[in-house]
Design a protein around this motif. Sequence first.
Motif, mmCIF file in Angstrom:
data_model
loop_
_atom_site.group_PDB
_atom_site.id
_atom_site.type_symbol
_atom_site.label_atom_id
_atom_site.label_comp_id
_atom_site.label_asym_id
_atom_site.label_seq_id
_atom_site.Cartn_x
_atom_site.Cartn_y
_atom_site.Cartn_z
ATOM 1 N N ILE A 327 0.837 -1.208 0.000
ATOM 2 C CA ILE A 327 0.000 0.000 0.000
ATOM 3 C C ILE A 327 0.874 1.260 0.000
ATOM 4 O O ILE A 327 0.596 2.223 -0.723
ATOM 5 C CB ILE A 327 -0.937 0.012 1.229
ATOM 6 N N SER A 331 1.190 5.467 -1.852
ATOM 7 C CA SER A 331 0.738 6.566 -0.979
ATOM 8 C C SER A 331 0.308 7.787 -1.786
ATOM 9 O O SER A 331 -0.750 8.395 -1.512
ATOM 10 C CB SER A 331 1.861 6.996 -0.033
ATOM 11 N N ILE A 334 -3.064 7.282 -3.351
ATOM 12 C CA ILE A 334 -4.145 7.341 -2.369
ATOM 13 C C ILE A 334 -4.408 8.773 -1.925
ATOM 14 O O ILE A 334 -5.557 9.181 -1.746
ATOM 15 C CB ILE A 334 -3.802 6.459 -1.153
ATOM 16 N N GLU A 335 -3.344 9.538 -1.762
ATOM 17 C CA GLU A 335 -3.501 10.916 -1.336
ATOM 18 C C GLU A 335 -4.385 11.690 -2.324
ATOM 19 O O GLU A 335 -5.184 12.528 -1.930
ATOM 20 C CB GLU A 335 -2.118 11.588 -1.254
ATOM 21 N N LYS A 336 -4.235 11.345 -3.608
ATOM 22 C CA LYS A 336 -5.021 12.046 -4.630
ATOM 23 C C LYS A 336 -6.435 11.484 -4.724
ATOM 24 O O LYS A 336 -7.392 12.220 -4.913
ATOM 25 C CB LYS A 336 -4.317 11.942 -5.994
ATOM 26 N N VAL A 338 -8.736 9.396 -2.523
ATOM 27 C CA VAL A 338 -8.900 8.751 -1.220
ATOM 28 C C VAL A 338 -9.914 7.602 -1.277
ATOM 29 O O VAL A 338 -9.924 6.714 -0.426
ATOM 30 C CB VAL A 338 -9.249 9.808 -0.144
ATOM 31 N N ALA A 341 -8.514 4.153 -0.726
ATOM 32 C CA ALA A 341 -8.330 3.661 0.631
ATOM 33 C C ALA A 341 -9.623 3.041 1.155
ATOM 34 O O ALA A 341 -9.617 2.068 1.900
ATOM 35 C CB ALA A 341 -7.874 4.788 1.544
ATOM 36 N N VAL A 342 -10.731 3.647 0.745
ATOM 37 C CA VAL A 342 -12.024 3.141 1.204
ATOM 38 C C VAL A 342 -12.309 1.765 0.605
ATOM 39 O O VAL A 342 -12.808 0.862 1.280
ATOM 40 C CB VAL A 342 -13.142 4.139 0.815
ATOM 41 N N LEU A 343 -11.980 1.596 -0.654
ATOM 42 C CA LEU A 343 -12.376 0.366 -1.366
ATOM 43 C C LEU A 343 -11.350 -0.766 -1.302
ATOM 44 O O LEU A 343 -11.698 -1.930 -1.485
ATOM 45 C CB LEU A 343 -12.653 0.693 -2.845
ATOM 46 N N MET A 344 -10.074 -0.411 -1.048
ATOM 47 C CA MET A 344 -9.056 -1.460 -1.199
ATOM 48 C C MET A 344 -9.235 -2.670 -0.266
ATOM 49 O O MET A 344 -8.936 -3.794 -0.669
ATOM 50 C CB MET A 344 -7.635 -0.872 -1.083
ATOM 51 N N ILE B 327 -14.607 3.298 6.812
ATOM 52 C CA ILE B 327 -13.413 4.013 6.347
ATOM 53 C C ILE B 327 -13.803 5.350 5.699
ATOM 54 O O ILE B 327 -13.176 6.380 5.936
ATOM 55 C CB ILE B 327 -12.621 3.159 5.329
ATOM 56 N N VAL B 338 -1.861 10.006 5.070
ATOM 57 C CA VAL B 338 -2.036 8.827 4.213
ATOM 58 C C VAL B 338 -1.448 7.567 4.866
ATOM 59 O O VAL B 338 -1.809 6.448 4.513
ATOM 60 C CB VAL B 338 -1.440 9.100 2.807
#
Lengths: 472, 472
Positions: A327, A331, A334-336, A338, A341-344, B327, B338
Amino acid sequence: MSLHDQDGGEPRPPHQLRTEEDEEERAYGVDPDFVDSVVDLLDANRVGEVRAVTDDLHAADVADLIEQIDPDHREALVEVLKPGFDAEVLSYLNPDLREEVVEAFEPKELAAAVAELETDDAVDLIQDLDEEQQREILENLPPETRALVQENLTYEEYTAGRLMQRDLVAVPQFWTVGRTIDYLRSGAEDLPETFYDLFVVDPMHRVIGTVPLSRILRARRSVAMAELQNDDFHTIPATMDQEEVANLFRQYALVSAPVVDAGDRLIGVITVDDVVHIIDEEAEDDFFKLGGVGDASIYRTVIDTARSRLKWLGLNLVTAFLAAGVISLFSATIEKVVALAVLMPIVASMGGNAGTQALTVAVRALATRELSSSNAPRVVGKEVLVGLFNGVVFATLVGLIAGFWFGPAIGVVIACAMTINLFVAGLFGVMIPLALDRFGVDPAVASGVFLTTVTDVVGFFAFLGLAAAFLL
Amino acid sequence: MSLHDQDGGEPRPPHQLRTEEDEEERAYGVDPDFVDSVVDLLDANRVGEVRAVTDDLHAADVADLIEQIDPDHREALVEVLKPGFDAEVLSYLNPDLREEVVEAFEPKELAAAVAELETDDAVDLIQDLDEEQQREILENLPPETRALVQENLTYEEYTAGRLMQRDLVAVPQFWTVGRTIDYLRSGAEDLPETFYDLFVVDPMHRVIGTVPLSRILRARRSVAMAELQNDDFHTIPATMDQEEVANLFRQYALVSAPVVDAGDRLIGVITVDDVVHIIDEEAEDDFFKLGGVGDASIYRTVIDTARSRLKWLGLNLVTAFLAAGVISLFSATIEKVVALAVLMPIVASMGGNAGTQALTVAVRALATRELSSSNAPRVVGKEVLVGLFNGVVFATLVGLIAGFWFGPAIGVVIACAMTINLFVAGLFGVMIPLALDRFGVDPAVASGVFLTTVTDVVGFFAFLGLAAAFLL
């Protein structure tokens, strides 16, 4: 209807205390109400009554009572049971509690009780004790019993040699039914308490046939054993692993089987009751391994239990950090976005579950020998197709939901990642146990960690990687 | 050493084809080499030789051969085996393949084979067929067998009534050993092939005692059954669930037990070989449920397999979306830090694994009846402490690693979240199966989903919530 109504005038057994509702569930053994009533009697110090209600219990039920009573009352209960203690109770007791109970006895008392057991039960009991206790009990056993027990103990743990009962009935081929029955009636000394087959032996004491008792009872006195004997039988080498013994009994629906030494001579017999016990143990073993616990029992202390689980959790932690490492590579992505992060966790979790399904079936099929090199390629092929099929089904579903939630691009990415991960899960779910088995590692114990590592790493990598490539 | 060396001059059984290495592992049954050799013979159309090598095989081994041979050759093999087919092979065959094999037979051929079986095996075979097939076979059975089979079929599936063998030996109490043996020798018609106990019945045909055959063989002819009989026995109501039957056999190490109807009259007998089969089935069942597969077998088609696994994966998807929902509540926090996205799967995964450990032990202890209302509070208390203990251990470890990786504040937050989640995992890992069991739901089947939901939701919520509160 009670199971004991037929007992005639005997005192009512404890489960008569049960309520109507319990009865539906359980028609034998001890139940919580009975345990409570014994606790009350112990608290009131009514020792005679405790003895009275436990006296008619089967050894297995006494063992249950000792297991289910709270630790505070256990000692007092064992103290009450001591006079004329039936050592068979110990055979039925959970090994973790057995040691505790054994310590309450003087070595002489225990030896006297153990001497009453059949060799296999005595060995089963003694093998788990520490050396000091073993020595003390062995010293106090009658010489002949001691010799037999010690001989069984020379075989490795979990082998047929440890399991076998030494008392058995072996007769020469030329004996008739009449002579055999006369011999049995003569009350020969070493006859076992109960037996199901006679073994026909040659002068070298090698087994040449088995005769079920029902066949003897149906034959005329003049018939020779040679005519009755079963030629299609299986002898068990004393060194055979107990799991193998269980498989043999299961495969041919045996009730008893002769055990032979390296010179093929008959030295013992294994009966189905021991095998039932092993089948249970082996099944429990695999169940616990799948659940990530090693050797477990509810009677262990907190510290023992916690410590025994650390290893598996530690291994899982390594896997989890590996996944975290994957992951962290993404990073910036994910920062761009988000939403990633919710779905992974969905991608990883579905892969883990689908893989565990394939793995569960494969581990079991390996244990029961249904999965072998003859059909392995077919089974692998099937699991891959199942993974692909379910992958497409759930990819569509998750893709649609994620698409509505976070936009169509993310929906497409998660659908592709899901398909890849479920395909990989099916493939590795069956390949990992097969590979471990090939290398002689028990697939039940190690498959899970490897699989989760694969499905987590592939899941996160596929999802975040595709996202990085196509969303940014 | 081969298990068959004692067979005398008989033809060498197929496992003699094995290599030295295989032999260590498996000393009976069919092996891949034997399967290959049969395939070769079938391909060369050397039907006589196939018959010759399979003729001496035990029915269980023939079943294994049918299972392990590839589907393309299976039909040809069954065709070869048809003349004089031993219906017992069908009893040993995996139910998923049984149907396929049954379809290769004409109803009359099959009925002829089934008529040779004992009632319990015939019932076991017929109950799984579709109605059309059932009717055709029943019509072709001899009237008396048909009546018995049909009577067994009136009992619900998975009950003692379905399992019981109808042929048994029942004698009145006043009969002597001599008279009993004479009766058995007279070759009375309905004697079972093999039996282990005689049942002593009153004039109403109610069981009043059991007599193991070995006891009869050791007694003088003049001794009455009343003197030999075991009063401490257990009758099995025909309506008893098969799992209960297995528990009863296991608890008292039984080899056979009498089955009675609602009027307490003796109507059948269950023997330990059927029980071994059930113990295996029940263990497999729980194993599969823990692994998230329902009814499984490697012989299912891809579509059937995929479909049977959809339900569990679907349930898991709901859980996964719930976790995703949690999440998403913290999207803003993740956008800022992040590292949270990187670390959050660790908290959830460790909680899931620790919870599964507690759950595995609890589900097994419920199945074996070691866990009951007497000791439930103690066991729950212990699991909570184990969860706390391991929680603190891994919180420290993960906190340190995360602290070094992303800074001390994140280390503290993940340590707290980890402790909370492992505590919750221990608590719910044992409470969920106990609660499901209390409500009459099989804890093996449903516990896993509930548990993962709890550990995922609590894990993400604790970690991201604490982070939102203290890091921003």
